[in-house]
Design an enzyme around this catalytic site. Sequence first.
Site, PDB file in Angstrom:
ATOM      1  N   CYS A   1      28.492  -2.957  31.935  1.00 52.14           N
ATOM      2  CA  CYS A   1      28.462  -4.262  31.584  1.00 52.14           C
ATOM      3  C   CYS A   1      28.433  -4.376  30.044  1.00 52.14           C
ATOM      4  O   CYS A   1      28.660  -5.864  29.559  1.00 52.14           O
ATOM      5  CB  CYS A   1      27.248  -5.108  32.258  1.00 52.14           C
ATOM      6  SG  CYS A   1      25.562  -4.388  31.579  1.00 52.14           S
TER       7      CYS A   1
ATOM      8  N   GLU B   1       4.995  -5.235  48.016  1.00 53.11           N
ATOM      9  CA  GLU B   1       4.017  -5.679  46.652  1.00 53.11           C
ATOM     10  C   GLU B   1       4.698  -7.025  46.035  1.00 53.11           C
ATOM     11  O   GLU B   1       5.698  -7.373  46.422  1.00 53.11           O
ATOM     12  CB  GLU B   1       3.802  -4.630  45.599  1.00 53.11           C
ATOM     13  CG  GLU B   1       5.249  -4.168  45.168  1.00 53.11           C
ATOM     14  CD  GLU B   1       5.087  -2.815  44.290  1.00 53.11           C
ATOM     15  OE1 GLU B   1       4.022  -2.849  43.524  1.00 53.11           O
ATOM     16  OE2 GLU B   1       5.985  -1.907  44.301  1.00 53.11           O
TER      17      GLU B   1
ATOM     18  N   ASP C   1      20.761  -8.223  37.448  1.00 54.30           N
ATOM     19  CA  ASP C   1      20.047  -7.555  38.606  1.00 54.30           C
ATOM     20  C   ASP C   1      20.124  -6.014  38.064  1.00 54.30           C
ATOM     21  O   ASP C   1      20.305  -5.320  39.359  1.00 54.30           O
ATOM     22  CB  ASP C   1      20.794  -8.039  39.848  1.00 54.30           C
ATOM     23  CG  ASP C   1      20.299  -7.445  40.869  1.00 54.30           C
ATOM     24  OD1 ASP C   1      18.850  -7.266  41.077  1.00 54.30           O
ATOM     25  OD2 ASP C   1      20.681  -7.187  42.015  1.00 54.30           O
TER      26      ASP C   1
ATOM     27  N   GLN D   1      23.673   7.848  39.522  1.00 56.73           N
ATOM     28  CA  GLN D   1      22.447   7.980  40.111  1.00 56.73           C
ATOM     29  C   GLN D   1      22.649   8.406  41.672  1.00 56.73           C
ATOM     30  O   GLN D   1      23.633   8.708  42.278  1.00 56.73           O
ATOM     31  CB  GLN D   1      21.921   6.385  40.224  1.00 56.73           C
ATOM     32  CG  GLN D   1      23.012   5.585  41.028  1.00 56.73           C
ATOM     33  CD  GLN D   1      22.678   4.116  40.652  1.00 56.73           C
ATOM     34  OE1 GLN D   1      21.658   3.473  40.201  1.00 56.73           O
ATOM     35  NE2 GLN D   1      23.752   3.188  40.872  1.00 56.73           N
TER      36      GLN D   1
ATOM     37  N   TYR E   1      13.790 -11.841  47.758  1.00 56.11           N
ATOM     38  CA  TYR E   1      14.429 -11.172  46.393  1.00 56.11           C
ATOM     39  C   TYR E   1      15.193 -12.030  45.925  1.00 56.11           C
ATOM     40  O   TYR E   1      15.555 -12.356  44.474  1.00 56.11           O
ATOM     41  CB  TYR E   1      14.582  -9.777  46.450  1.00 56.11           C
ATOM     42  CG  TYR E   1      15.211  -8.916  44.961  1.00 56.11           C
ATOM     43  CD1 TYR E   1      14.231  -8.395  44.176  1.00 56.11           C
ATOM     44  CD2 TYR E   1      16.361  -9.252  44.786  1.00 56.11           C
ATOM     45  CE1 TYR E   1      14.530  -7.830  43.338  1.00 56.11           C
ATOM     46  CE2 TYR E   1      16.945  -8.740  43.568  1.00 56.11           C
ATOM     47  CZ  TYR E   1      16.007  -8.038  42.951  1.00 56.11           C
ATOM     48  OH  TYR E   1      16.275  -7.350  41.658  1.00 56.11           O
TER      49      TYR E   1
ATOM     50  N   GLU F   1      29.372  -4.614  38.064  1.00 59.12           N
ATOM     51  CA  GLU F   1      28.874  -3.369  38.498  1.00 59.12           C
ATOM     52  C   GLU F   1      29.186  -1.980  38.175  1.00 59.12           C
ATOM     53  O   GLU F   1      30.509  -1.827  38.314  1.00 59.12           O
ATOM     54  CB  GLU F   1      28.605  -3.567  40.258  1.00 59.12           C
ATOM     55  CG  GLU F   1      28.252  -2.199  40.755  1.00 59.12           C
ATOM     56  CD  GLU F   1      26.830  -1.746  40.415  1.00 59.12           C
ATOM     57  OE1 GLU F   1      26.718  -0.822  40.161  1.00 59.12           O
ATOM     58  OE2 GLU F   1      25.814  -2.746  40.686  1.00 59.12           O
TER      59      GLU F   1
END
Length: 364
Positions: A257, A354, A277, A149, A178, A221
């Site tokens: 994972c 939001e 997550d 990414q 969060y 991760e």
Amino acid sequence: MHSNMALRHYTLDFNLSTAVDSALTVPGLLSIFHEQEMTETVHDTVEHGYLATFVGKNGRLVILRVHTHGLVTIDLQCYEEDNVGQLDNLLNALEKKLTSLLNGNITRIKRLPALIRGAKVDRYWPSADGRLMEYDIDQVLYEEDSAYQNIKILHSQQFGNMLVLDGDVNLAESDLPYTVAIMGGGKVDYAGKEVLILGGGDGGILAEVVKQNPKMITMVEIDQKVIDGCKMHMRKTCGNVLDNLKGDCYQILVEDCVPVLKKYVQEGRTFDYIINDLTAVPISTQPEEDSTWGFLRLILDLSMKILHPAGKYFTQGNSVNLTEALSLYEEQLGKLSCPVNFTKEVVCVPSYMELWVFYTVWKK
């Protein structure tokens, strides 16, 4: 020529109660443009109202449109270093003149703050449901392309440092709500428990769970570059937990994972709490065709297999406005290899601007 010359784009809109004759309104505006030494070009709109462009010094451009259905729009584009005072005066003059020319016919006048286009630091990121959000971002602190990414860490004046993955705002230093929500909303005691975190490369969840003296946390991760960026630039979120891949009560596995989960299933491992997550609920409305839904269901199924019978699974959903995507996710929960119950909580995440939905899932 500057290597980066951003453009300001101002808009001024007049909504009218009835259609307007451009022959009666446009001539009254021309003197304003001529004072600015702007040259006009009238364009053929094939009977769709009136359209003219006005080009002035310093690269200024005005687009004037009188639409046939009772709308007049003015767009003003100029370079960022242009004189803001002069531009305001021009817009004020146009607004004042049009207000008097269209007297009694106006239902609304709307003038928006300028959109900055092509700036060195991008301030615009869409909300989950596709609305334009402008952030007070003033600096790019970190940008890397990993094998997985694009990773950016940006500085926002009100939210602090912000992690953005593939153009999606993930977490800012302001976003403890969060982390609290995805850990069970403050209603869960992690002391002495076995905890599995999927994703969470910003270290926020890990840092908060560590404080509660769990028995052991395993965090999986996939992207080392997220960890590298966050341990430098997100320390208000992660503290020092990302400095080493192992701590007294935690280990970080830099791996995909899915194979790890499959291995744990084979070994018969169980966890008291699993926190996913990884990714928001996809917006796609065709779960059969979209591999993201398949991936979500795979993660859910594998997680349920290694969840202690009395354990809980926590995850984020999506924006509260994406009701269809959330319903589809809840449908997926009904298709797992074991029956489950769930509750959801709606939380305002500061940097998302939001409301966001979080799920708690457990075995029936």
